[in-house]
Design a protein around this motif. Sequence first.
Motif, PDB file in Angstrom:
ATOM      1  N   ARG A  79       0.834  -1.208   0.000  1.00 12.91           N
ATOM      2  CA  ARG A  79       0.000   0.000   0.000  1.00 12.91           C
ATOM      3  C   ARG A  79       0.867   1.256   0.000  1.00 12.91           C
ATOM      4  O   ARG A  79       0.614   2.212  -0.733  1.00 12.91           O
ATOM      5  CB  ARG A  79      -0.928   0.003   1.216  1.00 12.91           C
ATOM      6  N   SER A 106       2.247   1.786  -3.506  1.00  8.82           N
ATOM      7  CA  SER A 106       1.312   1.518  -4.605  1.00  8.82           C
ATOM      8  C   SER A 106       1.469   2.470  -5.791  1.00  8.82           C
ATOM      9  O   SER A 106       1.312   2.064  -6.940  1.00  8.82           O
ATOM     10  CB  SER A 106      -0.129   1.538  -4.093  1.00  8.82           C
ATOM     11  N   SER A 107       1.786   3.735  -5.553  1.00  2.00           N
ATOM     12  CA  SER A 107       1.918   4.700  -6.657  1.00  2.00           C
ATOM     13  C   SER A 107       3.096   4.396  -7.562  1.00  2.00           C
ATOM     14  O   SER A 107       3.138   4.851  -8.714  1.00  2.00           O
ATOM     15  CB  SER A 107       2.055   6.117  -6.104  1.00  2.00           C
ATOM     16  N   ASN A 166       3.069   3.135 -11.325  1.00  2.00           N
ATOM     17  CA  ASN A 166       2.939   4.056 -12.450  1.00  2.00           C
ATOM     18  C   ASN A 166       4.337   4.488 -12.909  1.00  2.00           C
ATOM     19  O   ASN A 166       5.058   5.152 -12.174  1.00  2.00           O
ATOM     20  CB  ASN A 166       2.117   5.275 -11.995  1.00  2.00           C
ATOM     21  N   TYR A 184       5.041   8.200 -12.750  1.00  2.00           N
ATOM     22  CA  TYR A 184       5.217   8.682 -11.378  1.00  2.00           C
ATOM     23  C   TYR A 184       6.611   8.340 -10.863  1.00  2.00           C
ATOM     24  O   TYR A 184       7.214   9.121 -10.112  1.00  2.00           O
ATOM     25  CB  TYR A 184       4.152   8.102 -10.442  1.00  2.00           C
ATOM     26  N   VAL A 195      -1.226  10.581 -11.823  1.00  2.00           N
ATOM     27  CA  VAL A 195      -1.869   9.497 -11.077  1.00  2.00           C
ATOM     28  C   VAL A 195      -3.374   9.743 -10.973  1.00  2.00           C
ATOM     29  O   VAL A 195      -3.851  10.860 -11.173  1.00  2.00           O
ATOM     30  CB  VAL A 195      -1.272   9.350  -9.655  1.00  2.00           C
ATOM     31  N   SER A 196      -4.121   8.695 -10.644  1.00  2.00           N
ATOM     32  CA  SER A 196      -5.564   8.816 -10.472  1.00  2.00           C
ATOM     33  C   SER A 196      -5.893   9.483  -9.135  1.00  2.00           C
ATOM     34  O   SER A 196      -5.059   9.555  -8.233  1.00  2.00           O
ATOM     35  CB  SER A 196      -6.223   7.437 -10.535  1.00  2.00           C
ATOM     36  N   ASP A 199      -7.697   8.545  -6.603  1.00  2.00           N
ATOM     37  CA  ASP A 199      -7.623   7.720  -5.399  1.00  2.00           C
ATOM     38  C   ASP A 199      -6.173   7.408  -5.004  1.00  2.00           C
ATOM     39  O   ASP A 199      -5.926   6.867  -3.920  1.00  2.00           O
ATOM     40  CB  ASP A 199      -8.434   6.429  -5.548  1.00  2.00           C
ATOM     41  N   GLN A 200      -5.210   7.743  -5.884  1.00  2.00           N
ATOM     42  CA  GLN A 200      -3.800   7.544  -5.568  1.00  2.00           C
ATOM     43  C   GLN A 200      -3.110   8.842  -5.136  1.00  2.00           C
ATOM     44  O   GLN A 200      -1.918   8.835  -4.801  1.00  2.00           O
ATOM     45  CB  GLN A 200      -3.072   6.969  -6.779  1.00  2.00           C
ATOM     46  N   ASN A 235      -1.452   8.873  -1.578  1.00  2.00           N
ATOM     47  CA  ASN A 235      -0.280   8.010  -1.548  1.00  2.00           C
ATOM     48  C   ASN A 235       0.874   8.618  -2.339  1.00  2.00           C
ATOM     49  O   ASN A 235       2.025   8.604  -1.895  1.00  2.00           O
ATOM     50  CB  ASN A 235      -0.641   6.632  -2.107  1.00  2.00           C
ATOM     51  N   ALA A 236       0.561   9.164  -3.530  1.00  2.90           N
ATOM     52  CA  ALA A 236       1.612   9.746  -4.373  1.00  2.90           C
ATOM     53  C   ALA A 236       2.252  10.943  -3.687  1.00  2.90           C
ATOM     54  O   ALA A 236       3.485  11.101  -3.686  1.00  2.90           O
ATOM     55  CB  ALA A 236       1.027  10.158  -5.726  1.00  2.90           C
TER      56      ALA A 236
END
Length: 419
Positions: free
Chosen positions: A17, A20-21, A24, A27, A153-154, A156-157, A160-161
């Motif tokens: 988790r 998670s970014s 990509n 990223y 990134v999206s 929902d990310q 985290n990003a």
Amino acid sequence: MNTLDPRKASPLTLGLRILSSLKNPSYRLYLVATIAHFAAMSMQIFTSPLLIYRLTGSKALLGTMSLVSAAPMILISIFGGAIADRLPKKKILIAGLIGSAIVSVFIGLSLSTGLLNRENPSSWWILFASSAVQGIILGLMMPALQAIIPEIVSRDQLMNAIALNTTGMNVLQLLAPGIAGPVIDRFNFHAVYFTMTALYIVAAAFILFISTKKQIIAAGSKIMADIQQGFQYIRKDSLILLILAFTLIATVLSMPYQQLLPVFYDDILKIGATGGGLLMMVSGFGALTGSLILAALPNKKRGAILLFSGIVSGIALVIFSFSSYLYLSLVFIFFLGLGQTFRMTIGSALLQAYAQGAYMGRVMSILNIQWGFMSLATFFAGIIAERVDVQWVLGSLAMLLIALSLVFIFFSSNIRKVD
């Protein structure tokens, strides 16, 4: 989006988790670029104040150098946000990084040729001029640096990003001063500035290869009209307005200590550049700890955490300001780093999650104005510190931060209840 409770997740799941970014590829390029950029900036934050203090011995000039960068940063950031909403952000970033490299190599050459030295007492103007140019560059590029994340990134990310990005920044805050301090003591200041030049060039090279999934470009033909529309949007959106207000207040009251740290290195704790690097490393370790916690947490109660970060920073700064013992200072500068990371990461994540995409650059430019006002506050703190003990100056700012954070906690339910 399904979120995991960190208390119930396995170490492997939690680790995935946190990272998670990084799935990509664009990223990953962005992260390496920002790490190189932040490494150079961390070295500059540590080195420039120490250099001006060693050249002049003046607390007032320490603060004045902040003012020199503050004025262009405050003014230019407003235009930088509008430009970031109208032009490809990659081009803005590459231009800004190359400009920063030119400024750094100029200072390095000035030091190595003797144009800038202690024997030439009026040569400090070179640092002031470079600080003004750097303020202009940061005002133009920083809104784009933050506003480009939603293009990579999206939604929902985002948290985290941003948390991973802050983690990279904090790793460098941890390592860079620890490297810069001994380099200064052994090779002098010019070696640090040449290193910064190389890091800026590396960052520009990685930005060049980023591929954005979409480009959010605002419509409009007049930049002043765009700026006016941005202010109107912020004024009408109470959540965005309150988040910006709190982050501005917390930054202005908690961050001037960084520019005045050379007084602690040389006069209060008497630890020199290497010891100063150790202080900054511990602050960076606190910030790194905070960013890793945020990267693992789900998007819950972020507003409340943001507000309580002001209390943590305020208490830590009060104790650090009045401490004359190295080990006590090390403990509480850790919590300063922790609180500041919570504020910076969550504030930025909430703004990018809840602001409309077409206004993102302008919203982030207002967020970045906080650094200009922080420099303005540092100027006044430096002037006052010529007459009043610097420990009382910073301690008073910290007490005011605690009081105003409590006001927001009790009276700003809009922020307190937001996830």
